[in-house]
Design a protein around this motif. Structure first.
Motif, mmCIF file in Angstrom:
data_model
loop_
_atom_site.group_PDB
_atom_site.id
_atom_site.type_symbol
_atom_site.label_atom_id
_atom_site.label_comp_id
_atom_site.label_asym_id
_atom_site.label_seq_id
_atom_site.Cartn_x
_atom_site.Cartn_y
_atom_site.Cartn_z
ATOM 1 N N GLY A 1 0.817 -1.211 0.000
ATOM 2 C CA GLY A 1 0.000 0.000 0.000
ATOM 3 C C GLY A 1 0.849 1.259 0.000
ATOM 4 N N ALA A 2 1.895 1.254 0.816
ATOM 5 C CA ALA A 2 2.773 2.424 0.874
ATOM 6 C C ALA A 2 3.536 2.586 -0.440
ATOM 7 N N TRP A 3 3.886 1.455 -1.078
ATOM 8 C CA TRP A 3 4.586 1.516 -2.361
ATOM 9 C C TRP A 3 3.656 2.069 -3.439
ATOM 10 N N ALA A 4 2.370 1.646 -3.400
ATOM 11 C CA ALA A 4 1.392 2.145 -4.376
ATOM 12 C C ALA A 4 1.199 3.651 -4.205
ATOM 13 N N GLY A 5 1.275 4.116 -2.954
ATOM 14 C CA GLY A 5 1.280 5.549 -2.692
ATOM 15 C C GLY A 5 -0.091 6.142 -2.447
ATOM 16 N N GLY A 6 -0.097 7.341 -1.849
ATOM 17 C CA GLY A 6 -1.330 8.019 -1.481
ATOM 18 C C GLY A 6 -2.183 8.407 -2.675
ATOM 19 N N GLY A 7 -1.530 8.624 -3.832
ATOM 20 C CA GLY A 7 -2.285 9.047 -5.020
ATOM 21 C C GLY A 7 -2.699 7.890 -5.901
ATOM 22 N N ALA A 8 -2.425 6.667 -5.440
ATOM 23 C CA ALA A 8 -2.652 5.493 -6.290
ATOM 24 C C ALA A 8 -4.122 5.277 -6.612
ATOM 25 N N LEU A 9 -5.012 5.771 -5.751
ATOM 26 C CA LEU A 9 -6.423 5.457 -5.915
ATOM 27 C C LEU A 9 -7.243 6.643 -6.415
ATOM 28 N N GLU A 10 -6.564 7.695 -6.878
ATOM 29 C CA GLU A 10 -7.300 8.882 -7.315
ATOM 30 C C GLU A 10 -8.218 8.574 -8.487
ATOM 31 N N ALA A 11 -7.816 7.608 -9.312
ATOM 32 C CA ALA A 11 -8.638 7.263 -10.478
ATOM 33 C C ALA A 11 -9.823 6.386 -10.085
ATOM 34 N N TRP A 12 -9.830 5.850 -8.883
ATOM 35 C CA TRP A 12 -10.926 4.980 -8.413
ATOM 36 C C TRP A 12 -11.508 5.547 -7.116
ATOM 37 N N PRO A 13 -12.347 6.601 -7.221
ATOM 38 C CA PRO A 13 -12.849 7.264 -6.001
ATOM 39 C C PRO A 13 -13.677 6.345 -5.100
#
Lengths: 230, 107
Positions: free
Chosen positions: A153-165
């Motif tokens: 999760g930390a590797w994916a990053g805080g912005g990783a889910l911006e495209a999937w609200p």
């Protein structure tokens, strides 16, 4: 170590941990994402999971640290939250019966989270004999899933889910759902006045003073109501 | 790495280890059920968890309510999923999934 029978050793513990692993991975992933959003680096997020290893505490640690809570207040709040773990070991050993091995408890007991405790207690209640090797397998798989899920999760990053609200919103609610599920797991008739006092004091403390004051007021009010009951 | 964060993790981690391991290593007898320590421990866990659940949903309800429908769906799904098997993990995942679904449908 206690005498082992087939199906009660380290490998059996690993297999018994599969449902916990499947549950821990997404929750730990969401913690890693939340840690990234809170500005923590990948090593910092991983360190929290490796050293604290208590999901709800870790989410709350993020809120307290980013909210600027003093270190001692944050530590006291997080420690108080996990006091319930004091009861797990004695409850498990009581179910295991006299003569159950404790020699390596200093190591396997680290893995006695809510879910690992529940799984181990359930196995004993179904007639399985206690073994420290089983506890090692059960705890190690769950611990590894928690740490690896956090790192992912930390590797994916805080912005990783911006495209999937919607997914972002679901992971954001994970903490509340975890607290609610934990609350349901400890709820009984005797705990109802404690819970009611804690909820009322939290709301009052938050509305009158601040979120941190509300948390302290809630825990204190609930514990005092519990102490006053016979 | 942030030194305060490391210190916080070490304090809380050490306490967690002590809470989980020391009772197994040291406590060979059950606590007296009506004793002060037993009552304190029995009350602190539910109090802490109830407090933290309240604190986690309160910002969605006050001062300006937002995402009320996803919140209601998430809470309902968590409770309903917990009841059959009393699994914390299943209930957590079901609650989060219901919240996300309701969020997508109402967005």
């Amino acid at each position: 170590m206690a005498e082992q029978q087939p199906g009660q050793g380290f490998r059996a513990g690993l297999l018994a941990a599969v449902p916990i692993v499947l549950g821990y991975l997404p929750i730990a992933f969401s913690f890693g994402v939340a840690a990234g959003k809170a500005g923590l680096s990948l090593p910092e997020a991983g360190m929290l999971s490796l050293v604290i290893y208590a999901g709800a505490s870790q989410f709350l640690a993020l809120a307290l640290v980013t909210g600027g809570a003093p270190l001692l207040v944050a530590a006291a709040t997080l420690v108080a939250m996990n006091l319930r773990h004091l009861l797990y070991g004695p409850a498990l050993m009581k179910q295991a019966g006299p003569g159950a091995g404790r020699r390596f408890a200093w190591a396997w007991a680290w893995g006695l989270t809510d879910e690992v405790f529940g799984q181990a207690l359930g196995a004993l209640a179904r007639g399985q004999r206690f073994s420290e090797a089983y506890m090692f397998g059960l705890g190690l798989a769950a611990y590894a899933a928690w740490v690896l899920g956090t790192l992912a999760g930390a590797w994916a990053g805080g912005g990783a889910l911006e495209a999937w609200p919607a997914l972002d919103a679901a992971l954001g609610f994970m903490l509340s759902a975890l607290f609610l599920a934990l609350l349901l797991s400890v709820l009984n008739r005797a705990a109802l006045p404690v819970v009611a006092a804690a909820v009322l004091a939290t709301v009052a403390g938050t509305l009158i003073w601040s979120g941190t004051a509300g948390i302290l007021a809630g825990m204190l009010a609930g514990a005092l109501v519990g102490l006053g009951r016979k | 790495m942030n030194a305060d964060l490391i210190l916080l993790a070490l304090i809380v981690g050490a306490a967690n280890w002590a809470f989980r391991a020391l009772p197994v290593l040291l406590l060979r007898r059950d606590l007296p059920p009506g004793g002060t320590l037993a009552r304190f421990l029995a009350a602190t866990g539910p109090a802490a968890i109830a407090t933290l659940f309240t604190a986690s949903v309160l910002p969605q309800l006050w001062p300006v309510p937002r995402d009320a429908l996803p919140l209601a769906a998430g809470v309902a799904a968590t409770v309903l999923a917990f009841l059959p098997g009393r699994s914390v993990v299943t209930a957590t995942l079901a609650g989060a999934a219901a919240y996300g679904l309701a969020f997508a449908l109402t967005a």
